[in-house]
Design a protein around this motif. Structure first.
Motif, PDB file in Angstrom:
ATOM      1  N   GLY A 278      -5.232  41.890 -11.158  1.00 59.82           N
ATOM      2  CA  GLY A 278      -6.448  42.305 -11.849  1.00 59.82           C
ATOM      3  C   GLY A 278      -6.446  41.934 -13.318  1.00 59.82           C
ATOM      4  O   GLY A 278      -7.274  42.415 -14.089  1.00 59.82           O
ATOM      5  N   VAL A 279      -5.502  41.071 -13.727  1.00 65.35           N
ATOM      6  CA  VAL A 279      -5.503  40.584 -15.106  1.00 65.35           C
ATOM      7  C   VAL A 279      -6.713  39.666 -15.282  1.00 65.35           C
ATOM      8  O   VAL A 279      -6.954  38.815 -14.425  1.00 65.35           O
ATOM      9  N   PRO A 280      -7.489  39.835 -16.360  1.00 63.79           N
ATOM     10  CA  PRO A 280      -8.624  38.941 -16.579  1.00 63.79           C
ATOM     11  C   PRO A 280      -8.183  37.478 -16.518  1.00 63.79           C
ATOM     12  O   PRO A 280      -7.092  37.144 -16.984  1.00 63.79           O
TER      13      PRO A 280
ATOM     14  N   THR B 288       0.559  51.911 -12.149  1.00 63.85           N
ATOM     15  CA  THR B 288       1.485  50.793 -12.381  1.00 63.85           C
ATOM     16  C   THR B 288       0.711  49.517 -12.654  1.00 63.85           C
ATOM     17  O   THR B 288       1.028  48.759 -13.580  1.00 63.85           O
ATOM     18  N   MET B 289      -0.338  49.277 -11.843  1.00 63.24           N
ATOM     19  CA  MET B 289      -1.131  48.058 -12.037  1.00 63.24           C
ATOM     20  C   MET B 289      -1.772  48.056 -13.420  1.00 63.24           C
ATOM     21  O   MET B 289      -1.784  47.032 -14.104  1.00 63.24           O
ATOM     22  N   THR B 290      -2.302  49.218 -13.822  1.00 62.05           N
ATOM     23  CA  THR B 290      -2.935  49.306 -15.136  1.00 62.05           C
ATOM     24  C   THR B 290      -1.938  48.936 -16.231  1.00 62.05           C
ATOM     25  O   THR B 290      -2.265  48.166 -17.146  1.00 62.05           O
ATOM     26  N   VAL B 291      -0.718  49.464 -16.118  1.00 64.03           N
ATOM     27  CA  VAL B 291       0.306  49.168 -17.122  1.00 64.03           C
ATOM     28  C   VAL B 291       0.628  47.676 -17.131  1.00 64.03           C
ATOM     29  O   VAL B 291       0.699  47.031 -18.186  1.00 64.03           O
TER      30      VAL B 291
ATOM     31  N   SER C 265       0.456  42.261 -19.512  1.00 65.21           N
ATOM     32  CA  SER C 265       0.186  40.821 -19.413  1.00 65.21           C
ATOM     33  C   SER C 265      -0.727  40.357 -20.533  1.00 65.21           C
ATOM     34  O   SER C 265      -0.472  39.329 -21.165  1.00 65.21           O
ATOM     35  N   ILE C 266      -1.795  41.132 -20.764  1.00 66.03           N
ATOM     36  CA  ILE C 266      -2.711  40.751 -21.835  1.00 66.03           C
ATOM     37  C   ILE C 266      -1.960  40.730 -23.168  1.00 66.03           C
ATOM     38  O   ILE C 266      -2.110  39.811 -23.970  1.00 66.03           O
ATOM     39  N   LEU C 267      -1.089  41.731 -23.361  1.00 64.86           N
ATOM     40  CA  LEU C 267      -0.342  41.813 -24.615  1.00 64.86           C
ATOM     41  C   LEU C 267       0.604  40.620 -24.791  1.00 64.86           C
ATOM     42  O   LEU C 267       0.788  40.144 -25.911  1.00 64.86           O
TER      43      LEU C 267
ATOM     44  N   ALA D  89      -7.607  50.584 -24.311  1.00 67.68           N
ATOM     45  CA  ALA D  89      -8.224  50.549 -22.976  1.00 67.68           C
ATOM     46  C   ALA D  89      -7.199  50.890 -21.906  1.00 67.68           C
ATOM     47  O   ALA D  89      -7.486  51.625 -20.953  1.00 67.68           O
ATOM     48  N   GLY D  90      -5.980  50.370 -22.060  1.00 69.21           N
ATOM     49  CA  GLY D  90      -4.930  50.626 -21.084  1.00 69.21           C
ATOM     50  C   GLY D  90      -4.595  52.109 -21.023  1.00 69.21           C
ATOM     51  O   GLY D  90      -4.443  52.674 -19.932  1.00 69.21           O
ATOM     52  N   ARG D  91      -4.524  52.747 -22.192  1.00 68.06           N
ATOM     53  CA  ARG D  91      -4.205  54.175 -22.233  1.00 68.06           C
ATOM     54  C   ARG D  91      -5.306  54.997 -21.568  1.00 68.06           C
ATOM     55  O   ARG D  91      -5.037  55.919 -20.804  1.00 68.06           O
ATOM     56  N   ALA D  92      -6.539  54.630 -21.859  1.00 76.00           N
ATOM     57  CA  ALA D  92      -7.660  55.347 -21.242  1.00 76.00           C
ATOM     58  C   ALA D  92      -7.608  55.194 -19.729  1.00 76.00           C
ATOM     59  O   ALA D  92      -7.780  56.170 -18.984  1.00 76.00           O
ATOM     60  N   GLY D  93      -7.338  53.970 -19.262  1.00 71.79           N
ATOM     61  CA  GLY D  93      -7.255  53.719 -17.830  1.00 71.79           C
ATOM     62  C   GLY D  93      -6.120  54.501 -17.193  1.00 71.79           C
ATOM     63  O   GLY D  93      -6.280  55.100 -16.126  1.00 71.79           O
TER      64      GLY D  93
END
Lengths: 445, 174
Positions: free
Chosen positions: A17-19, B84-87, B92-94, B146-150
């Motif tokens: 689900g990574v953009p 886990t997926m959210t983390v 990855s974005i980071l 956003a990650g923390r909120a998720g």
């Protein structure tokens, strides 16, 4: 080996689900580290910056800006009224209005979701009031919006011309002209699909009442007493836009990038001076919205370029192409393979990423078996246009579902007739090169 | 409050370069075709300013969850799997932002040291390149937010299932 790391990491990140932009970037980063350690990463910023600071690609933000301005200026709404005056009175007239309006809007905007957003907010509620089910209304709008990247100007054709230039040269202008006939074919195919749509009696659906009385939503119903001439007169400034854009490009007066700037400026002038719907204070919102929408596309371009850099340096694409050619040398089978591959890919990633990833693989193979580059461009773009409405990642579906306030699953239930219509067009343009080449050859591009 | 102000700064840093790019490009067209005076040097300004617009626009995209992706699996996952997926998504974005931050900064510093400037107008190149680390830093802040909120939504899912579902829908809708 590097190819496995690159595509493997990309697939895993994508499924997670990574953009897409970040999935491309991170998988390229992983591969670079495997290739040459952390030091290798110092080339990422320069590859990234040099790919996005291109004058040709600057056309993308400008066309997006023109689309956003048109919405604020009220041009979209008047185009809908015009389409309504043309064809709205027939049986299934409103459904045909959707297709005609989407076609006009596509001739100004170069993006699918932008087309859905601009006219869908007016037409989806109108369709529902006229007795169409919410799922058919939104899936029709989503599919009609995919003409946005087929009918010129088109972001997808700009990207194709830029990326394919490593293999074979073709001008953006020629591709733009080549998109006209397939665009018309898709419009016709959708009209035919509409004739078979079930529809409740409009009388019971248009109960009206205060609930349905939001001002902008009513417009799609068409002003019944308004004369044809009036609708044309009001829409004329908007209708001149495609003439300016395409006339300017085809006449050789301006480059596609310049035409996009002129279109945005013209739309702004029309909105401020003629329709008087844009207030100076709104400029901040317009430019912020357009910048964010453009960045979503351009970030993919930047990250995909880093990804493609890894592919090129390691000669991965050539390996895959050779393997494909080893499978079969039959032209028609190869085309079929390409179509199936692109349909699957289009279901998971957006058109811009798909073009960056798969032009280096598909284009050489198709060129090898004797398909001309114009047909390859049209084949890929029309295929990926259908990908805009293929779940799970059909961008147009998301936009349409958002407007109709129904779930994505519900929209997908209505997509079948339109998807079949699109598939017929995909197969026709893939196997009949004349459909792509006839018009550009006739006009001498 | 801080967030709102920061958002305004981000918006302006995206909108102003965009408006400038559009204006310069338009003036260029007019001058070339109507006054017959080519302002070729403007193109280096527009393509370089586009980098600012891109990075800051991308930050807005991260703030508003506008970047396209395949979210079907993440949307369906529940509980620990989803958390886990959210983390992992956030990490990855980071990673990519970190590469742009570190090596973008390195590139900008190199350019400043060597005094590299754009060929015709002579604007220092690092003024444009610096958009990479600045955008990456702001983007990282928005990504963590956003990650923390998720993550909180998921972990709050168990006790109050209904509110959790609503938030899920909201997220999917973006």
């Amino acid at each position: 080996m590097i190819g496995v790391v690159l595509f493997g990491a990309f697939l895993v990140l994508l499924m997670l689900g990574v953009p897409v932009a970040f999935a491309l970037g991170v998988s390229a980063v992983c591969s670079l580290v495997v290739m040459g350690g952390l030091g290798e990463l110092s080339l990422v910023p320069s590859v990234f910056v040099s790919s996005v600071s291109s004058e040709t690609l600057l056309a993308i933000p400008f066309f997006i800006l023109a689309g956003v301005i048109m919405e604020y200026a009220g041009i979209s709404r008047r185009l809908v009224d015009f389409a309504h005056a043309c064809v709205g009175q027939r049986k299934h007239g409103l459904a045909i209005v959707v297709i005609v309006a989407a076609f006009f809007f596509s001739a100004i905007s170069g993006s699918g979701p932008a087309t859905v957003a601009a006219i869908g907010s007016i037409l989806i509620p109108a369709l529902i009031r006229h007795g169409y089910s919410a799922r058919h209304a939104s899936s029709l709008m989503a599919t009609a919006g995919s003409m946005g990247i087929i009918v010129p100007p088109s972001i997808a054709f700009i990207i194709f011309a830029v990326v394919v230039s490593d293999f074979s040269g073709v001008s953006i202008v020629r591709l733009f002209v080549a998109g006209v006939v397939p665009g018309i074919m898709l419009a016709v195919a959708l009209v035919i699909a509409c004739l078979f749509l079930p529809r409740k009696a409009p009388a019971m659906a248009t109960s009206g009442g205060p609930g349905a009385a939001q001002a902008p939503a009513r417009t799609g119903d068409g002003p019944p007493k308004e004369s044809f001439a009036r609708a044309v007169g009001k829409a004329l400034p908007g209708l001149l836009l495609p003439v300016i854009i395409l006339g300017g490009i085809y006449g050789g007066i301006v480059t596609p990038t310049e035409s996009a700037v002129v279109a945005a400026t013209y739309a702004l002038l029309v909105g401020v001076l003629f329709y008087r719907e844009i207030k100076p204070a709104q400029l901040y919102r317009i430019f912020t919205t357009a910048a964010a929408q453009s960045a979503v596309v351009m970030l993919i371009v930047g990250a995909a370029s880093v990804f493609t850099y890894v592919v090129t340096v390691n000669d991965i694409a050539a390996g895959v192409s050779d393997a494909l050619l080893g499978l079969t040398g039959n032209k028609y089978l190869i085309i079929l393979l390409a179509v199936i591959l692109l349909l699957v890919v289009g279901a998971f990633i957006d058109a811009v990423s798909a073009l960056y990833l798969f032009i280096p693989i598909i284009a050489p193979v198709l060129l090898e078996v004797g398909v001309d580059v114009t047909t390859i461009g049209v084949l890929m773009v029309v295929n990926l246009a259908l990908g805009l409405v293929t779940p799970p990642v059909g961008v147009n579906l998301f936009v349409a579902a958002g407007i109709a306030r129904i779930s994505l699953v519900e929209v997908v239930k209505g997509i079948r007739p339109f998807f079949v219509a699109g598939l017929v067009v995909v197969l026709l343009v893939s196997y009949v090169p004349a459909l792509s080449n006839w018009l550009p050859d006739l006009l001498g591009f | 409050m801080f967030d709102r102000r920061l958002a305004t700064v981000e918006n302006l840093l995206a909108a102003i370069p965009f408006a400038a790019v559009a204006l310069v490009a338009f003036v260029n067209v007019v001058s070339r075709y109507f006054l017959n005076a080519s302002l070729a040097f403007t193109s280096e300004l527009t393509v370089n300013l586009a980098v600012w617009m891109l990075m800051m626009g991308a930050v807005i995209g991260l703030r508003e969850g506008a970047h396209l992706g395949f979210s079907a699996l993440h949307d369906r996952a529940r509980g620990a799997v989803r958390a886990t997926m959210t983390v992992l998504i956030t990490l990855s974005i980071l990673v990519f932002l970190a590469v742009l931050l570190v090596f973008g900064l390195e590139l900008a510093l190199q350019q400043a040291e060597r005094g590299r400037a754009t060929p015709s107008i002579g604007v220092p190149q690092w003024l444009f390149t610096i958009a990479l680390p600045v955008g990456a830093l702001l983007g990282a802040y928005r990504t963590i937010q956003a990650g923390r909120a998720g993550f909180r939504t998921v972990t709050a899912d168990a006790p109050a299932a209904t509110t959790g579902d609503n938030k899920d829908d909201e997220e999917a809708g973006r």
